[in-house]
Design a protein around this motif. Structure first.
Motif, PDB file in Angstrom:
ATOM      1  N   ARG A   1      32.337 -54.642  81.512  1.00 43.14           N
ATOM      2  CA  ARG A   1      32.939 -53.536  80.776  1.00 43.14           C
ATOM      3  C   ARG A   1      31.913 -52.834  79.895  1.00 43.14           C
ATOM      4  O   ARG A   1      32.068 -51.675  79.519  1.00 43.14           O
ATOM      5  N   THR A   2      30.831 -53.555  79.588  1.00 45.86           N
ATOM      6  CA  THR A   2      29.745 -52.978  78.794  1.00 45.86           C
ATOM      7  C   THR A   2      29.273 -51.654  79.374  1.00 45.86           C
ATOM      8  O   THR A   2      28.943 -50.722  78.643  1.00 45.86           O
ATOM      9  N   PHE A   3      29.235 -51.553  80.689  1.00 48.49           N
ATOM     10  CA  PHE A   3      28.688 -50.376  81.358  1.00 48.49           C
ATOM     11  C   PHE A   3      29.759 -49.512  82.020  1.00 48.49           C
ATOM     12  O   PHE A   3      29.449 -48.732  82.921  1.00 48.49           O
ATOM     13  N   GLY A   4      31.003 -49.627  81.574  1.00 44.22           N
ATOM     14  CA  GLY A   4      32.085 -48.864  82.182  1.00 44.22           C
ATOM     15  C   GLY A   4      31.882 -47.371  82.116  1.00 44.22           C
ATOM     16  O   GLY A   4      32.140 -46.647  83.083  1.00 44.22           O
ATOM     17  N   SER A   5      31.398 -46.876  80.972  1.00 38.78           N
ATOM     18  CA  SER A   5      31.168 -45.443  80.815  1.00 38.78           C
ATOM     19  C   SER A   5      30.069 -44.964  81.760  1.00 38.78           C
ATOM     20  O   SER A   5      30.191 -43.897  82.392  1.00 38.78           O
ATOM     21  N   TYR A   6      29.013 -45.740  81.877  1.00 36.78           N
ATOM     22  CA  TYR A   6      27.926 -45.384  82.785  1.00 36.78           C
ATOM     23  C   TYR A   6      28.408 -45.350  84.235  1.00 36.78           C
ATOM     24  O   TYR A   6      28.072 -44.434  84.998  1.00 36.78           O
ATOM     25  N   ILE A   7      29.195 -46.348  84.629  1.00 34.67           N
ATOM     26  CA  ILE A   7      29.678 -46.402  86.004  1.00 34.67           C
ATOM     27  C   ILE A   7      30.536 -45.186  86.327  1.00 34.67           C
ATOM     28  O   ILE A   7      30.460 -44.625  87.424  1.00 34.67           O
ATOM     29  N   ALA A   8      31.346 -44.739  85.368  1.00 32.50           N
ATOM     30  CA  ALA A   8      32.162 -43.544  85.587  1.00 32.50           C
ATOM     31  C   ALA A   8      31.284 -42.324  85.826  1.00 32.50           C
ATOM     32  O   ALA A   8      31.541 -41.517  86.736  1.00 32.50           O
ATOM     33  N   LEU A   9      30.225 -42.168  85.039  1.00 28.75           N
ATOM     34  CA  LEU A   9      29.318 -41.033  85.202  1.00 28.75           C
ATOM     35  C   LEU A   9      28.555 -41.120  86.518  1.00 28.75           C
ATOM     36  O   LEU A   9      28.397 -40.111  87.227  1.00 28.75           O
ATOM     37  N   ARG A  10      28.094 -42.297  86.852  1.00 27.64           N
ATOM     38  CA  ARG A  10      27.392 -42.508  88.122  1.00 27.64           C
ATOM     39  C   ARG A  10      28.293 -42.161  89.299  1.00 27.64           C
ATOM     40  O   ARG A  10      27.874 -41.492  90.254  1.00 27.64           O
ATOM     41  N   THR A  11      29.531 -42.591  89.226  1.00 25.07           N
ATOM     42  CA  THR A  11      30.485 -42.308  90.297  1.00 25.07           C
ATOM     43  C   THR A  11      30.695 -40.811  90.456  1.00 25.07           C
ATOM     44  O   THR A  11      30.691 -40.281  91.575  1.00 25.07           O
ATOM     45  N   ALA A  12      30.877 -40.115  89.337  1.00 22.63           N
ATOM     46  CA  ALA A  12      31.107 -38.666  89.385  1.00 22.63           C
ATOM     47  C   ALA A  12      29.900 -37.953  89.981  1.00 22.63           C
ATOM     48  O   ALA A  12      30.043 -37.035  90.807  1.00 22.63           O
ATOM     49  N   LEU A  13      28.695 -38.339  89.573  1.00 17.53           N
ATOM     50  CA  LEU A  13      27.481 -37.700  90.089  1.00 17.53           C
ATOM     51  C   LEU A  13      27.386 -37.860  91.597  1.00 17.53           C
ATOM     52  O   LEU A  13      27.130 -36.890  92.331  1.00 17.53           O
ATOM     53  N   PHE A  14      27.600 -39.071  92.083  1.00 15.90           N
ATOM     54  CA  PHE A  14      27.452 -39.312  93.512  1.00 15.90           C
ATOM     55  C   PHE A  14      28.633 -38.759  94.312  1.00 15.90           C
ATOM     56  O   PHE A  14      28.465 -38.394  95.480  1.00 15.90           O
ATOM     57  N   ASP A  15      29.813 -38.690  93.707  1.00 13.89           N
ATOM     58  CA  ASP A  15      30.928 -37.987  94.354  1.00 13.89           C
ATOM     59  C   ASP A  15      30.524 -36.541  94.635  1.00 13.89           C
ATOM     60  O   ASP A  15      30.689 -36.029  95.750  1.00 13.89           O
ATOM     61  N   ASP A  16      30.018 -35.874  93.604  1.00 15.21           N
ATOM     62  CA  ASP A  16      29.633 -34.470  93.734  1.00 15.21           C
ATOM     63  C   ASP A  16      28.518 -34.303  94.761  1.00 15.21           C
ATOM     64  O   ASP A  16      28.519 -33.356  95.562  1.00 15.21           O
ATOM     65  N   TYR A  17      27.555 -35.214  94.734  1.00 11.12           N
ATOM     66  CA  TYR A  17      26.443 -35.152  95.687  1.00 11.12           C
ATOM     67  C   TYR A  17      26.933 -35.247  97.124  1.00 11.12           C
ATOM     68  O   TYR A  17      26.550 -34.443  97.994  1.00 11.12           O
TER      69      TYR A  17
END
Length: 283
Positions: free
Chosen positions: A63-79
């Motif tokens: 859960r420490t990196f939950g915010s990062y994972i959300a951003l990573r997911t959004a970036l790669f979704d868009d890509y």
């Protein structure tokens, strides 16, 4: 509902293999949590099924990196969507884990999404997803493979065409391989990539700093045998050495601002240089 139940809803459901497979559950927990937000960056209606099958408590330290994972997911979704809409009709998810993009993204007609991962991870995934199917007009193809070995024959046998431009994604994979394994993986991807193919990767940049206490996450990695085996101080330069030209390589700060999460540049998310790179294959 604002929080995920940390316990399995049905203890009779399939069990996820440990080690790196268990980290995939932590990513699914983050996606499910993000999907509950009113300002969510994406909606993953399938992630909760994985959480219910195993229980969020199994990966509570992630859960420490939950915010990062959300951003990573959004970036790669868009890509991936941008690449598919630009005519790259093949998408390959390397170490797909519990990724559900083949099911939840609005793919252009004719897109084929290949998911490669270890057989035991894919078996768990298929058991949980049941009869879920890709959107009309697109195809989801599951390819059991060990990415440390020669996986190209399995991919081509599943219908992959090396002569067609492809969008590749290596998310949550490279840090768990050695530097030599990463070089070999990218060389194999390059050998299968027609000009204008694209490759997005995530690596751990050793210059990224975490001001908060992430010892719980490190302990979890050690306990399940999923420690990082490599870092990469210059992911764009490393890719360039393998024939890939960087198109986008946002820092953590830039990533937060891009997706309207500047207020969440937290002590645990990390700052400075990032390890997320989107690149293109030259002619």
């Amino acid at each position: 509902m604002s929080e995920l139940d940390p316990t399995p809803a049905d203890t009779g459901r399939p069990r996820l293999p440990r080690s790196v497979g268990l980290t995939a559950l932590g990513v699914a927990v983050a996606r499910a949590q993000e999907s509950l937000r009113r300002d969510r960056l994406f909606d993953d209606p399938y992630a909760r099924a994985f959480v219910d099958a195993v229980g969020a408590e199994a990966v509570s330290s992630m859960r420490t990196f939950g915010s990062y994972i959300a951003l990573r997911t959004a970036l790669f979704d868009d890509y991936l969507l941008a690449a598919a809409r630009a005519g790259l009709g093949q998408v390959v998810l390397l170490a797909a884990g519990l990724d559900t993009r083949a099911l939840r993204l609005d793919w252009p007609a004719g897109t084929t999404v290949f998911e490669l991962d270890l057989p035991e991870v894919l078996e768990f995934k298929e058991a949980v997803l049941g009869r879920a199917t890709a959107p009309a007009g697109s195809t989801r193809t599951v390819v059991p493979a060990d990415l440390r070995e020669d996986w190209a024959p399995a991919l081509t046998a599943a219908g992959f065409r090396p002569e067609a431009p492809t969008a590749w994604l290596a998310e949550g994979l490279l840090p768990y391989l050695t530097s030599a394994d990463n070089d070999l993986l990218v060389e194999r991807v390059g050998a299968l990539s027609a000009p204008t193919s694209r490759l997005a990767v995530e690596h751990v940049n050793p210059t990224t700093t975490y001001k908060g206490d992430v010892s719980g996450f490190r302990k979890m990695q050690s306990s399940i045998g999923a420690q990082w085996r490599s870092t990469q101080p210059d992911p764009p330069g490393w890719l360039a050495g393998h024939g890939w030209r960087a198109l986008d390589a946002p820092t953590m700060d830039e990533l937060h601002l891009r997706y309207g999460r500047g207020a969440e540049l937290s002590e645990r998310t990390g700052t400075g240089a990032g390890g997320l790179v989107i690149s293109e294959r030259g002619a």
